[in-house]
Design a protein around this motif. Structure first.
Motif, PDB file in Angstrom:
ATOM      1  N   ARG A  31       0.821  -1.209   0.000  1.00 12.91           N
ATOM      2  CA  ARG A  31       0.000   0.000   0.000  1.00 12.91           C
ATOM      3  C   ARG A  31       0.857   1.263   0.000  1.00 12.91           C
ATOM      4  N   THR A  32       0.317   2.318  -0.588  1.00 13.07           N
ATOM      5  CA  THR A  32       0.949   3.639  -0.524  1.00 13.07           C
ATOM      6  C   THR A  32      -0.012   4.686   0.043  1.00 13.07           C
ATOM      7  N   GLU A  33      -1.262   4.274   0.316  1.00 11.60           N
ATOM      8  CA  GLU A  33      -2.263   5.206   0.817  1.00 11.60           C
ATOM      9  C   GLU A  33      -2.825   4.690   2.142  1.00 11.60           C
ATOM     10  N   PHE A  34      -3.564   5.540   2.850  1.00 12.33           N
ATOM     11  CA  PHE A  34      -4.161   5.091   4.096  1.00 12.33           C
ATOM     12  C   PHE A  34      -5.187   3.995   3.807  1.00 12.33           C
ATOM     13  N   ALA A  35      -5.203   2.981   4.658  1.00  8.81           N
ATOM     14  CA  ALA A  35      -6.040   1.792   4.423  1.00  8.81           C
ATOM     15  C   ALA A  35      -7.456   2.001   4.947  1.00  8.81           C
ATOM     16  N   TRP A  36      -8.237   2.804   4.240  1.00 11.03           N
ATOM     17  CA  TRP A  36      -9.617   3.046   4.646  1.00 11.03           C
ATOM     18  C   TRP A  36     -10.433   1.752   4.658  1.00 11.03           C
ATOM     19  N   ASP A  37     -10.166   0.881   3.676  1.00 10.96           N
ATOM     20  CA  ASP A  37     -10.907  -0.374   3.627  1.00 10.96           C
ATOM     21  C   ASP A  37     -10.591  -1.242   4.840  1.00 10.96           C
ATOM     22  N   SER A  38      -9.339  -1.234   5.279  1.00  9.23           N
ATOM     23  CA  SER A  38      -8.970  -1.999   6.473  1.00  9.23           C
ATOM     24  C   SER A  38      -9.634  -1.426   7.713  1.00  9.23           C
ATOM     25  N   LEU A  39      -9.714  -0.098   7.777  1.00  2.00           N
ATOM     26  CA  LEU A  39     -10.364   0.539   8.915  1.00  2.00           C
ATOM     27  C   LEU A  39     -11.821   0.113   9.013  1.00  2.00           C
ATOM     28  N   LYS A  40     -12.492   0.014   7.879  1.00  2.00           N
ATOM     29  CA  LYS A  40     -13.886  -0.432   7.871  1.00  2.00           C
ATOM     30  C   LYS A  40     -14.009  -1.871   8.366  1.00  2.00           C
ATOM     31  N   VAL A  41     -13.076  -2.723   7.935  1.00  2.00           N
ATOM     32  CA  VAL A  41     -13.096  -4.120   8.373  1.00  2.00           C
ATOM     33  C   VAL A  41     -12.887  -4.200   9.876  1.00  2.00           C
ATOM     34  N   LEU A  42     -11.958  -3.426  10.390  1.00  2.00           N
ATOM     35  CA  LEU A  42     -11.702  -3.405  11.833  1.00  2.00           C
ATOM     36  C   LEU A  42     -12.960  -2.986  12.591  1.00  2.00           C
ATOM     37  N   ALA A  43     -13.636  -1.966  12.082  1.00  2.00           N
ATOM     38  CA  ALA A  43     -14.854  -1.490  12.740  1.00  2.00           C
ATOM     39  C   ALA A  43     -15.945  -2.557  12.718  1.00  2.00           C
ATOM     40  N   GLU A  44     -16.081  -3.227  11.593  1.00  2.00           N
ATOM     41  CA  GLU A  44     -17.116  -4.256  11.462  1.00  2.00           C
ATOM     42  C   GLU A  44     -16.875  -5.439  12.394  1.00  2.00           C
ATOM     43  N   HIS A  45     -15.617  -5.646  12.790  1.00  2.00           N
ATOM     44  CA  HIS A  45     -15.282  -6.768  13.674  1.00  2.00           C
ATOM     45  C   HIS A  45     -14.985  -6.308  15.102  1.00  2.00           C
ATOM     46  N   ASP A  46     -15.484  -5.125  15.458  1.00  2.00           N
ATOM     47  CA  ASP A  46     -15.364  -4.600  16.831  1.00  2.00           C
ATOM     48  C   ASP A  46     -13.916  -4.491  17.295  1.00  2.00           C
ATOM     49  N   LEU A  47     -13.039  -4.050  16.388  1.00  2.00           N
ATOM     50  CA  LEU A  47     -11.629  -3.885  16.728  1.00  2.00           C
ATOM     51  C   LEU A  47     -11.206  -2.423  16.728  1.00  2.00           C
ATOM     52  N   THR A  48     -12.168  -1.517  16.775  1.00  2.00           N
ATOM     53  CA  THR A  48     -11.882  -0.104  16.990  1.00  2.00           C
ATOM     54  C   THR A  48     -12.343   0.260  18.393  1.00  2.00           C
ATOM     55  N   GLY A  49     -11.657   1.214  19.002  1.00  2.00           N
ATOM     56  CA  GLY A  49     -12.019   1.610  20.360  1.00  2.00           C
ATOM     57  C   GLY A  49     -11.921   0.474  21.356  1.00  2.00           C
ATOM     58  N   LEU A  50     -10.943  -0.389  21.189  1.00  2.00           N
ATOM     59  CA  LEU A  50     -10.849  -1.581  22.030  1.00  2.00           C
ATOM     60  C   LEU A  50     -10.836  -1.269  23.519  1.00  2.00           C
ATOM     61  N   THR A  51     -10.047  -0.286  23.918  1.00  2.00           N
ATOM     62  CA  THR A  51      -9.906   0.010  25.353  1.00  2.00           C
ATOM     63  C   THR A  51     -10.828   1.120  25.827  1.00  2.00           C
TER      64      THR A  51
END
Length: 382
Positions: A31-51
């Motif tokens: 990749r050379t750009e920010f991974a917006w698609d990965s961020l969406k996947v993380l959010a969909e699997h409850d891996l954002t705001g973990l703490t």
């Protein structure tokens, strides 16, 4: 004292690793750009705001759990780990910890869902590690706050939607505060996209009578005292990513040394390389233990400043050394951009600067040793 992971933590690492391999593996190291698609996947699997607390939309997990997730994802795809850092360890913690009810209710959910991205706006042309030298100003004007100044080295600046801008509401250090600035605010603009040595993007941020609703003020005084403790969490994310990439380089080098032959022998049969790998293993294990100590001892999710500094310092130095040694094991193929070793070397080098340089970390550690703060300013102590 038990240094092993619990069955639940082992299951977490296994499940996140499988997710990363399935969702991020195909584009890893490309990749050379920010991974917006990965961020969406993380959010969909409850891996954002973990703490973050559940009442704020977070998962209420421990800091160690977040570090384990970060390590697992980084080893598969470091650019997807950037998205994890931004949605867990970085400026999002400042927003969650000090945002107004409006910000927590209306803006924070967008960061957690992957629809928006917040960065930290701290460094300036004449104020990097010396945060008290920053010149960006803020003043209240009715229902708004007006900002003037500029920021530089803003990670993901070209792609972000918001930044926590550290600024002065007055001339003294106690007047330093922070404002969450949406990038569509009147008077805000960005400079051109620029690249770090690692290939990651950054840009300058400009505020020319930039007007932001006053509800977006996170602190208008005492920010250095009240908010800086959160940076220990960011440093744990930094240390985790550095250590994980070093482990990736080390593991690849081990496999290479087992299969590659020179002078009719496997590389691993040469004592010089055996000692190199032994040194790498010792430093990696030590870095991991220091990191886990800092996060395990974190009070209310915030690590002790000294333990966090020690962990980041050793992880950063170890990561660069191990990555560089692993590249040497690969020889010319390690130096080629067709393989990830040279990228890992470049990326780990940057973490020795970002999130608290190794020199600043040493200052913090020395202050703890002697029980006093050493002023680094010109003329101090004269």
């Amino acid at each position: 004292m038990d240094f092993s992971l619990t069955p639940e933590q082992k299951a977490l690492v296994e499940s996140v690793t499988k997710l990363a391999e399935r969702e991020f593996g195909d584009r890893a190291f490309q990749r050379t750009e920010f991974a917006w698609d990965s961020l969406k996947v993380l959010a969909e699997h409850d891996l954002t705001g973990l703490t973050l607390p559940v009442e704020l939309g977070g998962q209420g997990a421990s800091l160690l759990d977040a570090v384990l997730v970060m390590t697992a994802i980084t080893k598969v795809c470091p650019h997807s780990a950037d998205a994890l850092q931004a949605s867990n360890f970085g400026a999002i913690r400042q927003v969650a910890g000090f945002g107004s009810e409006h910000v927590r209710r209306e803006v924070l959910p967008r960061f957690l869902s992957g629809d928006a991205l917040v960065t930290a706006g701290m460094s300036e042309p004449d104020a990097g590690s010396a945060l008290t030298d920053l010149r960006t100003t803020a003043r209240y004007d009715g229902d708004h706050v007006v900002l003037n100044g500029q920021k530089c080295w803003n990670s993901h600046g070209p792609d972000a939607t918001h930044s926590v801008i550290w600024c002065r509401f007055g001339p003294a250090s106690r007047d330093i505060g922070a404002v969450l600035v949406p990038f569509d605010s009147p008077g805000f603009s960005r400079g051109k996209r620029e690249l770090h040595m690692s290939g990651e993007s950054h840009c300058q941020l400009f505020m020319d009578d930039c007007r932001v609703p006053k509800e977006y003020v996170l602190a208008d005084s005492g920010a250095l005292r009240t908010m800086l403790s959160i940076f220990g969490v960011e440093r744990m994310g930094n240390a985790s990513r550095a250590l994980a990439l070093a482990e990736t380089a080390y593991e690849r080098a081990v496999e290479h040394a087992k299969s590659r032959k020179a002078f009719g022998k496997d590389l691993c049969e040469f004592q010089g390389l055996q000692w190199k790998f032994a040194d790498m293993r010792v430093e990696l294990d030590a870095a991991r233990m220091l990191l886990w100590r800092a996060v395990a001892n974190a009070d209310a999710g915030t690590p002790d400043a000294t333990e966090a500094s020690i962990a980041k310092l050793h992880a950063n130095r170890t990561a660069f050394t191990v990555a560089n040694e692993a590249l040497q094991v690969f020889g010319a193929s390690g130096y080629s951009q067709e393989f990830p070793l040279e990228y890992i070397v470049r990326r780990t080098r940057g973490w020795m600067i970002a999130g608290g340089s190794v020199e600043i970390l040493k200052n913090t550690i020395a202050g703890s040793i002697f029980g006093r703060r050493f002023d680094q300013r010109a003329g101090a102590g004269a």
